[in-house]
Design a protein around this motif. Sequence first.
Motif, PDB file in Angstrom:
ATOM      1  N   HIS A  23      -2.830   5.246   9.327  1.00  0.00           N
ATOM      2  CA  HIS A  23      -3.719   4.087   9.300  1.00  0.00           C
ATOM      3  C   HIS A  23      -3.862   3.490  10.693  1.00  0.00           C
ATOM      4  CE1 HIS A  23       0.152   1.963   9.268  1.00  0.00           C
ATOM      5  NE2 HIS A  23      -0.512   0.934   9.761  1.00  0.00           N
ATOM      6  N   VAL A  24      -4.903   2.704  10.849  1.00  0.00           N
ATOM      7  CA  VAL A  24      -5.078   1.884  12.045  1.00  0.00           C
ATOM      8  C   VAL A  24      -5.394   0.465  11.600  1.00  0.00           C
ATOM      9  CG1 VAL A  24      -5.842   3.758  13.553  1.00  0.00           C
ATOM     10  CG2 VAL A  24      -7.543   2.476  12.231  1.00  0.00           C
ATOM     11  N   VAL A  25      -5.011  -0.487  12.420  1.00  0.00           N
ATOM     12  CA  VAL A  25      -5.317  -1.897  12.171  1.00  0.00           C
ATOM     13  C   VAL A  25      -5.981  -2.443  13.425  1.00  0.00           C
ATOM     14  CG1 VAL A  25      -4.400  -4.161  11.550  1.00  0.00           C
ATOM     15  CG2 VAL A  25      -3.296  -2.097  10.671  1.00  0.00           C
ATOM     16  N   CYS A  26      -7.074  -3.158  13.247  1.00  0.00           N
ATOM     17  CA  CYS A  26      -7.811  -3.685  14.390  1.00  0.00           C
ATOM     18  C   CYS A  26      -8.605  -4.909  13.936  1.00  0.00           C
ATOM     19  CB  CYS A  26      -8.748  -2.621  14.966  1.00  0.00           C
ATOM     20  SG  CYS A  26     -10.004  -2.033  13.806  1.00  0.00           S
ATOM     21  N   THR A  27      -9.424  -5.438  14.806  1.00  0.00           N
ATOM     22  CA  THR A  27     -10.356  -6.499  14.429  1.00  0.00           C
ATOM     23  C   THR A  27     -11.697  -5.877  14.066  1.00  0.00           C
ATOM     24  OG1 THR A  27     -11.164  -6.820  16.681  1.00  0.00           O
ATOM     25  CG2 THR A  27      -9.243  -8.125  16.008  1.00  0.00           C
ATOM     26  N   LEU A  28     -12.497  -6.616  13.327  1.00  0.00           N
ATOM     27  CA  LEU A  28     -13.823  -6.123  12.944  1.00  0.00           C
ATOM     28  C   LEU A  28     -14.640  -5.762  14.176  1.00  0.00           C
ATOM     29  CD1 LEU A  28     -15.953  -5.581  10.770  1.00  0.00           C
ATOM     30  CD2 LEU A  28     -16.539  -8.023  10.832  1.00  0.00           C
ATOM     31  N   ASP A  85      -9.074   6.890  17.498  1.00  0.00           N
ATOM     32  CA  ASP A  85      -7.946   7.454  16.748  1.00  0.00           C
ATOM     33  C   ASP A  85      -8.361   8.591  15.829  1.00  0.00           C
ATOM     34  OD1 ASP A  85      -5.282   5.500  16.915  1.00  0.00           O
ATOM     35  OD2 ASP A  85      -7.147   4.511  17.448  1.00  0.00           O
ATOM     36  N   GLN A  86      -9.633   8.978  15.918  1.00  0.00           N
ATOM     37  CA  GLN A  86     -10.147  10.119  15.151  1.00  0.00           C
ATOM     38  C   GLN A  86      -9.855   9.972  13.655  1.00  0.00           C
ATOM     39  OE1 GLN A  86      -8.299  13.395  17.398  1.00  0.00           O
ATOM     40  NE2 GLN A  86     -10.278  13.778  18.362  1.00  0.00           N
ATOM     41  N   MET A  87     -10.097   8.781  13.140  1.00  0.00           N
ATOM     42  CA  MET A  87      -9.960   8.548  11.707  1.00  0.00           C
ATOM     43  C   MET A  87     -11.146   9.187  10.986  1.00  0.00           C
ATOM     44  SD  MET A  87      -7.130   6.903  11.609  1.00  0.00           S
ATOM     45  CE  MET A  87      -7.053   6.298   9.917  1.00  0.00           C
ATOM     46  N   ALA A  88     -10.886   9.787   9.834  1.00  0.00           N
ATOM     47  CA  ALA A  88     -11.936  10.518   9.129  1.00  0.00           C
ATOM     48  C   ALA A  88     -11.762  10.347   7.626  1.00  0.00           C
ATOM     49  CB  ALA A  88     -11.891  11.997   9.505  1.00  0.00           C
ATOM     50  N   ASP A 129      -8.705 -11.443   5.650  1.00  0.00           N
ATOM     51  CA  ASP A 129      -7.600 -12.182   6.254  1.00  0.00           C
ATOM     52  C   ASP A 129      -6.241 -11.873   5.641  1.00  0.00           C
ATOM     53  OD1 ASP A 129      -9.175 -13.398   8.150  1.00  0.00           O
ATOM     54  OD2 ASP A 129      -9.547 -15.208   6.964  1.00  0.00           O
ATOM     55  N   VAL A 130      -6.204 -11.144   4.511  1.00  0.00           N
ATOM     56  CA  VAL A 130      -4.900 -10.724   3.975  1.00  0.00           C
ATOM     57  C   VAL A 130      -4.164  -9.827   4.966  1.00  0.00           C
ATOM     58  CG1 VAL A 130      -5.505 -10.938   1.531  1.00  0.00           C
ATOM     59  CG2 VAL A 130      -5.986  -8.791   2.746  1.00  0.00           C
ATOM     60  N   LEU A 131      -4.900  -9.283   5.923  1.00  0.00           N
ATOM     61  CA  LEU A 131      -4.323  -8.377   6.918  1.00  0.00           C
ATOM     62  C   LEU A 131      -3.863  -9.091   8.195  1.00  0.00           C
ATOM     63  CD1 LEU A 131      -7.078  -5.665   6.508  1.00  0.00           C
ATOM     64  CD2 LEU A 131      -4.668  -5.249   6.027  1.00  0.00           C
ATOM     65  N   GLN A 132      -3.937 -10.435   8.218  1.00  0.00           N
ATOM     66  CA  GLN A 132      -3.622 -11.167   9.447  1.00  0.00           C
ATOM     67  C   GLN A 132      -2.221 -10.855   9.959  1.00  0.00           C
ATOM     68  OE1 GLN A 132      -5.235 -12.797  11.568  1.00  0.00           O
ATOM     69  NE2 GLN A 132      -7.027 -13.761  10.631  1.00  0.00           N
ATOM     70  N   GLY A 133      -1.227 -10.884   9.075  1.00  0.00           N
ATOM     71  CA  GLY A 133       0.145 -10.626   9.507  1.00  0.00           C
ATOM     72  C   GLY A 133       0.314  -9.244  10.088  1.00  0.00           C
ATOM     73  N   LEU A 134      -0.315  -8.258   9.448  1.00  0.00           N
ATOM     74  CA  LEU A 134      -0.232  -6.878   9.925  1.00  0.00           C
ATOM     75  C   LEU A 134      -0.926  -6.729  11.279  1.00  0.00           C
ATOM     76  CD1 LEU A 134       0.973  -4.236   8.820  1.00  0.00           C
ATOM     77  CD2 LEU A 134      -1.298  -3.683   7.929  1.00  0.00           C
ATOM     78  N   VAL A 174      -9.058  -5.721  10.122  1.00  0.00           N
ATOM     79  CA  VAL A 174      -9.531  -4.546   9.386  1.00  0.00           C
ATOM     80  C   VAL A 174      -8.440  -3.487   9.415  1.00  0.00           C
ATOM     81  CG1 VAL A 174     -11.271  -2.714   9.262  1.00  0.00           C
ATOM     82  CG2 VAL A 174     -11.930  -4.997  10.051  1.00  0.00           C
ATOM     83  N   ALA A 175      -8.278  -2.800   8.284  1.00  0.00           N
ATOM     84  CA  ALA A 175      -7.386  -1.631   8.238  1.00  0.00           C
ATOM     85  C   ALA A 175      -8.182  -0.443   7.732  1.00  0.00           C
ATOM     86  CB  ALA A 175      -6.188  -1.886   7.330  1.00  0.00           C
ATOM     87  N   VAL A 176      -7.979   0.704   8.356  1.00  0.00           N
ATOM     88  CA  VAL A 176      -8.553   1.964   7.878  1.00  0.00           C
ATOM     89  C   VAL A 176      -7.383   2.849   7.497  1.00  0.00           C
ATOM     90  CG1 VAL A 176      -9.996   3.950   8.426  1.00  0.00           C
ATOM     91  CG2 VAL A 176     -10.519   1.715   9.434  1.00  0.00           C
ATOM     92  N   ILE A 177      -7.359   3.289   6.231  1.00  0.00           N
ATOM     93  CA  ILE A 177      -6.218   4.051   5.707  1.00  0.00           C
ATOM     94  C   ILE A 177      -6.724   5.415   5.242  1.00  0.00           C
ATOM     95  CG2 ILE A 177      -4.218   3.974   4.190  1.00  0.00           C
ATOM     96  CD1 ILE A 177      -5.089   0.931   3.738  1.00  0.00           C
ATOM     97  N   GLN A 178      -6.210   6.453   5.833  1.00  0.00           N
ATOM     98  CA  GLN A 178      -6.645   7.826   5.551  1.00  0.00           C
ATOM     99  C   GLN A 178      -5.587   8.555   4.734  1.00  0.00           C
ATOM    100  OE1 GLN A 178      -7.444  10.085   9.105  1.00  0.00           O
ATOM    101  NE2 GLN A 178      -8.242  11.842   8.005  1.00  0.00           N
ATOM    102  N   HIS A 179      -6.044   9.412   3.806  1.00  0.00           N
ATOM    103  CA  HIS A 179      -5.146  10.221   2.965  1.00  0.00           C
ATOM    104  C   HIS A 179      -4.106   9.348   2.259  1.00  0.00           C
ATOM    105  CE1 HIS A 179      -6.095  13.858   5.764  1.00  0.00           C
ATOM    106  NE2 HIS A 179      -6.973  13.773   4.772  1.00  0.00           N
TER     107      HIS A 179
END
Length: 263
Positions: A217-222, A232-235, A244-249, A204-209
Amino acid sequence: MTHSKTHAQPHVTLVGAGPGDPELLTLKAVKAIAAATVLLVDDLVSDAIVTYASPSARIIHVGKRGGCQSTPQAFIEKLMLQEALGGENVVRLKGGDPFIFGRGGEEVEHLRAQGVKVTVINGITAGLAGVTSLGVPLTHRAHAHGVLFITGHAKQDATDAVDWAALSHTAAQAKLTLVIYMGMRGAAQLQAALLHGLDPHTPVAVIQHVSLPTQRHVVCTLNDLHHTVVRDQMASPSVIVVGDVLQGLLHIEQNNQRLVAAG
């Protein structure tokens, strides 16, 4: 330079301003913004984009942001109609793309019902721009056979809310990338529901602004989504990308974490 009221038939142009970076505007969007005599500007549209407007244009800010006090949609539609009927060259400047969670469909229906001609100019949506900025595709022959753009924030009176648990099974079986808009306030619930059908180790990726100088951004598992968002105080405004397109990242992120831990 002064622009005249050129349309014999009342006319409104819905312009997608993209995710924020003015360099991601289309040429067609820049021309429409420059030709407008009245611009109705969404809250998420950056000031750098508004500078393409004519100095003589009247700029009206009509804030629309999830979780914050917003200009009522009915008022915006009434204002667009009023200005168009008054002969103005009206541009409704919307973040992202007008037809991807921008309520563009509602506005087109309302204006056309009143005899107003509507032109729509597409913009790059944040879900696409966000993953592209990370060097990740939304589809990949080995990892994702399709992509689903979906909102995590339905109408308050909606009786047909998304069945995220069922959707998770579909995403797993069809190998879909999920791009979730307006999902930050419900990140914990989304995580729990998606775990019904998706592997806990799904990236999973969360991309802000997205596309702005403040992008992060942050990258983690579901399985770690909610914990990571809180840590990380993502908002908002952010997009959540699952697949799975994010596997490499994810592997790069995990290796970096191991190196930091090893000191």
